[in-house]
Enzyme design. Structure first.
Site, PDB file in Angstrom:
ATOM      1  NE  ARG A  89      49.424 -28.376   8.463  1.00 42.51           N
ATOM      2  CZ  ARG A  89      48.548 -27.342   7.934  1.00 42.51           C
ATOM      3  NH1 ARG A  89      47.928 -27.517   6.724  1.00 42.51           N
ATOM      4  NH2 ARG A  89      48.699 -26.184   8.531  1.00 42.51           N
ATOM      5  CD  GLN A  90      48.523 -37.369   4.695  1.00 42.41           C
ATOM      6  OE1 GLN A  90      47.945 -36.578   5.499  1.00 42.41           O
ATOM      7  NE2 GLN A  90      48.825 -38.983   5.137  1.00 42.41           N
ATOM      8  CE  LYS A 182      53.697 -27.503  17.318  1.00 37.24           C
ATOM      9  NZ  LYS A 182      53.638 -26.638  16.135  1.00 37.24           N
ATOM     10  NE  ARG A 184      50.451 -29.485  15.141  1.00 38.04           N
ATOM     11  CZ  ARG A 184      49.381 -28.349  15.398  1.00 38.04           C
ATOM     12  NH1 ARG A 184      48.409 -28.412  15.764  1.00 38.04           N
ATOM     13  NH2 ARG A 184      49.963 -26.998  15.135  1.00 38.04           N
ATOM     14  CB  SER A 212      47.428 -22.877  10.843  1.00 38.90           C
ATOM     15  OG  SER A 212      46.062 -23.500  10.381  1.00 38.90           O
ATOM     16  CB  THR A 213      44.278 -22.775  14.830  1.00 39.87           C
ATOM     17  OG1 THR A 213      45.650 -23.484  15.838  1.00 39.87           O
ATOM     18  CG2 THR A 213      44.025 -23.782  14.112  1.00 39.87           C
ATOM     19  N   GLY A 214      47.015 -20.288  15.312  1.00 39.17           N
ATOM     20  CA  GLY A 214      47.602 -19.441  16.208  1.00 39.17           C
ATOM     21  C   GLY A 214      47.983 -19.879  17.602  1.00 39.17           C
TER      22      GLY A 214
HETATM   23  C1  R5P Z   1      54.182 -26.982  12.485  1.00 37.40           C
HETATM   24  O1  R5P Z   1      54.906 -27.874  12.332  1.00 37.40           O
HETATM   25  C2  R5P Z   1      54.156 -25.783  11.832  1.00 37.40           C
HETATM   26  O2  R5P Z   1      55.376 -25.495  11.780  1.00 37.40           O
HETATM   27  C3  R5P Z   1      53.382 -24.647  12.528  1.00 37.40           C
HETATM   28  O3  R5P Z   1      53.908 -24.430  13.882  1.00 37.40           O
HETATM   29  C4  R5P Z   1      52.027 -25.053  12.607  1.00 37.40           C
HETATM   30  O4  R5P Z   1      51.448 -25.379  11.554  1.00 37.40           O
HETATM   31  C5  R5P Z   1      51.088 -23.990  13.194  1.00 37.40           C
HETATM   32  O5  R5P Z   1      49.854 -24.274  13.607  1.00 37.40           O
HETATM   33  P1  R5P Z   1      48.950 -23.583  14.582  1.00 37.40           P
HETATM   34  O6  R5P Z   1      48.942 -22.167  14.271  1.00 37.40           O
HETATM   35  O7  R5P Z   1      47.363 -24.217  14.179  1.00 37.40           O
HETATM   36  O8  R5P Z   1      49.085 -23.739  15.866  1.00 37.40           O
END
Ligand code: R5P
Length: 285
Positions: A89-90, A182, A184, A212-214
């Site tokens: 990510r970083q 989306k 964040r 990740s967390t969904g």
């Molecule tokens: C974001 O840029 C990624 O493509 C995924 O959408 C993100 O990592 C998903 O994270 P989570 O499941 O926590 O929403």
């Protein structure tokens, strides 16, 4: 010879069968203080393939020790397969004082490696961080193949940045594609601005690189069910499934959730072994 890291035992076996190679007998244990110990229990040929994720943290040290053990045992050509490249990510300093973790990890990995293969990295710029060859094949063909008889009408990306992935999948499924809006707000908080899509009575596939967390996937599915999609399938290359991720996704109305085996879980319905094998066979040093 394939050296299986403990994150990727099943995938290593699949890869060994794809490539018709042996699995190295390797001992991987932890001392009482959790320090890692690895030992190869056979001689190694001049080329070895190590398969290990850089997630979670403890797997990183294990990877370094496996690479080192292979070199110590005389391996001349070490291919490091990192199914899921954690710390991607970083890729730059978003704020002064930060570490560039994706680059730092690349520098450490390449110290004992001659070729690195990783699938669908979160940031393709990873390429710039390696001084040795890096292959980044995509899991999209095997994911699309899984859905080929599900009559998918439209493939959606959860955000605009991921549109290319949806488009590539849609081409293989001969379906339409689009993206959701989306935003964040924090590590585990996302919102989706309502966007009207032509999904009523349709079979939809939402595809992302990581779950990740969904939160992202659950929100997307919730929106699509509200817009009366018939079936909403969820797919990702890397299923981290942190905490209640799967419960959230299923509760949102997901028809079926699948991921690949870059991270092995009960949802790993698709193997990336053929993708890795193909990348290896088409690579000419
Ligand atoms: C974001 O840029 C990624 O493509 C995924 O959408 C993100 O990592 C998903 O994270 P989570 O499941 O926590 O929403």
């Amino acid at each position: 010879m394939i050296i299986p890291g403990s994150s990727s035992i099943a995938l290593s076996r699949q890869l060994a069968s794809e490539l018709n190679r042996d699995i190295a007998p390797v001992e991987i244990t932890r001392f009482p203080d959790d320090e890692c110990y690895v030992r190869l229990h056979s001689e190694v040929p001049s080329e070895v393939i190590i398969v290990q994720n850089t997630y979670p943290d403890r797997n990183i040290m294990e990877l370094f020790l496996l690479q080192n053990a292979a070199r110590e045992a005389g391996a001349q050509h070490i291919i490091t397969v990192i199914p899921y490249y954690g710390y991607c990510r970083q890729d730059k300093k978003f704020q002064e004082g930060e570490s560039i973790s994706a680059r730092k990890l690349a520098h450490l990995i390449q110290q004992d490696s001659d070729l690195v293969i990783t699938l669908d990295p979160h940031k393709p710029i990873l390429d710039a961080f390696f001084d040795i060859p890096l292959l980044m094949p995509s899991a999209i063909p095997v994911i699309a193949h899984f859905f080929h008889n599900k009559k998918i009408d439209i493939v959606l990306a959860p955000d605009k940045g991921a549109l290319q992935r949806a488009q590539d999948t849609a081409v293989l499924l001969n379906s339409g594609y689009d993206y959701l809006e989306k935003k964040r707000l924090s590590g585990d908080k996302v919102i989706m601005e309502s966007k009207t899509l032509d999904v009523k009575d349709k079979n939809v596939l939402v595809i992302d690189d990581i779950i990740s967390t969904g939160g992202t996937m659950a929100l997307a599915i919730h929106n699509l069910k509200k817009q009366e999609a018939t079936a909403v399938y969820a797919a990702c290359s890397h299923g981290l499934f942190i905490g209640q991720a799967v419960t959230k996704i299923m509760a949102a109305g997901c028809t079926q959730l699948i991921s690949t085996d870059t991270l092995e879980s009960p949802y790993s319905h698709v193997s990336v072994a053929p993708v890795i094998a193909e990348a290896l066979s088409s690579h000419s040093p």
